[in-house]
Structure formats: structure tokens, C-alpha cells
Write an enzyme that holds these catalytic residues in place. Sequence first.
Site: not given
Length: 380
Positions: A229, A253, A332, A349
Site C-alpha cells: 500500500h 500487502d 509511517g 501492513s
Amino acid sequence: MKRRLAARVAGTVMLAAGTVAALTMPATATATATTTETAPPASEAATLLDAMQRDLGLNRDEARQRLDQEAAANRAEQQLRGSLGGTFGGAYFDPASGKLVVGVTDSAAFDAVRAAGAEPTLVDYSIEELNGVIEGLNLRSTAAPKPVSGWYADSRANSVVVTTRPGSAVQAAQFVQSTGVLVDAVRVVESTENPRTLADVIGGNAYYIGSARCSVGFSVQGGFVTAGHCGNKGDTTSQPTGKFEGSSFPDNDYGWVRVGSGETPRPLVNQYNGSNVSVAGSTESAVGASICRSGSTTGWHCGSVQAKNQTVQYPQGTVTGLTRTDVCAEPGDSGGSWQSGNQAQGVTSGGSGNCSSGGTTYFQPVNEILQAYGLSLLTQ
């Protein structure tokens, strides 16, 4: 016989007391992937022990002993998962006994489990049946009510747990009934979890995709792996400079970034205390084992593996096959490394909560990423 789903509500959220984030720093190495477990250098081992003492409430001798016990448990699980076949009902590491507990659907397998140094327990469902329930739920994930945050296989309880917001257990139970899965193997648990991906903030030690920030995962030959992502195929990165060669999100992911000629990946993870820990392989840890995470927002923390094959209902879509932990993370930290001892486990993830109050965090297993893209993990 028609089966009925009992919606057993546990109105408490599963929160983590510790936070772990792992950042792979680009530097030099030429080794390829291995699953050999070796002792880390003394300085790295000391830092790992410090984190385990802080986050798991262990003294130094207890932390050393637990690492040894978990290494033995991981070897036993790999052996028994293959040899027990359809009778294997899942496994987890029990810190109290220091042993792997292995569920089997046939008591005739008890002797084989004990011979491998593990403790057997008789269960109703094989891991194949539990994973079949998860696959059935995955196929209907788009029909899941909004309060449902995900589902996973609980090895300790030999069931599939569906988590849903407080007050929505009946709605979640109706969804499970509608899927046609083996509902007797399902528990509905009310939880305040509200999963979100952990990207798109500014600042810290990380890599950047435009103005968004994520954390580097593990170094591989030619670059590094991270969360899907964080970027789409073709997106460029800075600090280090690179380009997404592959990305999958949702459903999975994971992604990988090929770095430029001026960047040299190394088999290291940043512990955010002025030192790094080396990566020696990617042997998968058991449920219940200790695990540490590094990320550019919250640094290095430790906790435990709670479950595998977790499905998460993010606002952007459903992601399957994640591993669930009681470690916190914040925006982050996405893409950062997860490590047990010196063995790579996966990349962050997303999750719920934060590192002040605790949380639940999920990671994408690293071996799946390596296999998906034909990558070689850098080790030393």
C-alpha cells in the site's frame, strides 16, 4: 444437521503493551536467502535482550532461555506441520512451559508430537478446516458488514475468530451464517480494533514516495521489500532512490523496490539505538513466540505472535494471509521489518491503536513476498 453459530462476545479489545518496528538500511551484502538459525553477534544479542526485557517483562536470563526455547519450537512446528498431514490442528508456543503445543485431531498422533519435543492436545478441527473457513469468509469479504474488522485462525482455541465493533456481534454472526462456512468453528468477538494502513506521514528515518513516508523492509538482492500500500508499480522512491518493481494491495500487502546503482542493500535492521541487528534467514516463528518490529515512526519494540492467516478489512479493501501480533505501530511504520531472533518474519501492513496506549498490528509474511517475486533475501 444444521449448525448454529454461537456469537461469543468478549467486549474487550486486544491491545499491545509493546511496540516493535524494524527498518532495513540500504548497505552492502552478497549473501542469499537461508533458513539456518545462528546466534547473533554479542552486541546485537545484548540489544535484542534489552528490548525483550523492556517489552515482555523478562529478566536477561529469562529472555535468553526464551529465545532458545522458541528456536526449538519453531523447528518442531516445521517438522510436525509436514509429518502430521491432515491431523495437524495448529500449534503455538507456550511461554509458561517453554514448549510448543500442537493440536491434533487424532490422539494416535500424540507419540509423534512428543517425540518432536512438543506437547500434544486433542482438538476438533484440523488447520486445513480452519483455513477453509477463512477462505470461505474471504470469498464473501465484500459482503461483510462495516463493523467487522477481520478474522483469523486462533491456534490456542482451535477456532476462527471474527472481530467486530462493540454492539455488532449479531450482525457479524448473521454474516458468518450467510457464507456457508463451518460455523461451529467460528467465534465472534467484539473488539474496538479499527485497522488502518500505516503510511502517509512526514519525517523520520524512512524512504519516501513523493510526500508520503513508509519504512524499508528487508534487503533483497537488488533492493528491498516493503508494504504494497506504500506505492504502486512504477512509483519512484527517494532516500533511498529506487522504483517499485512490484506491488500488490489490497488482497495482499507487499511490494518490492529496486534501488539505484548508488544504493547498496545490506542484511541489517535498524534498532533505533545507534546499532543494527543482522538477518540470518527467514524461518517462520510459531504462534506465541516473541517478535520485534522496527519502523521509522516508533522505532524498535517487541511483543508476541498472536495468530496467523489473519484477514483484515481495511477501508481500501480486504487483505488476507497476514500475521497478527500484540505489538503497536503508528502511521509511517508501514513496510518495516518484523524479526524473531535473527530470522526475518515479515513487513508491517497496518493495525489499530498507537504506541502510547498499545495496539494490534498485522504483518505480511516475508517468505510469501520472496516467492511471489522470485527474490533472494540478503543474509549474513
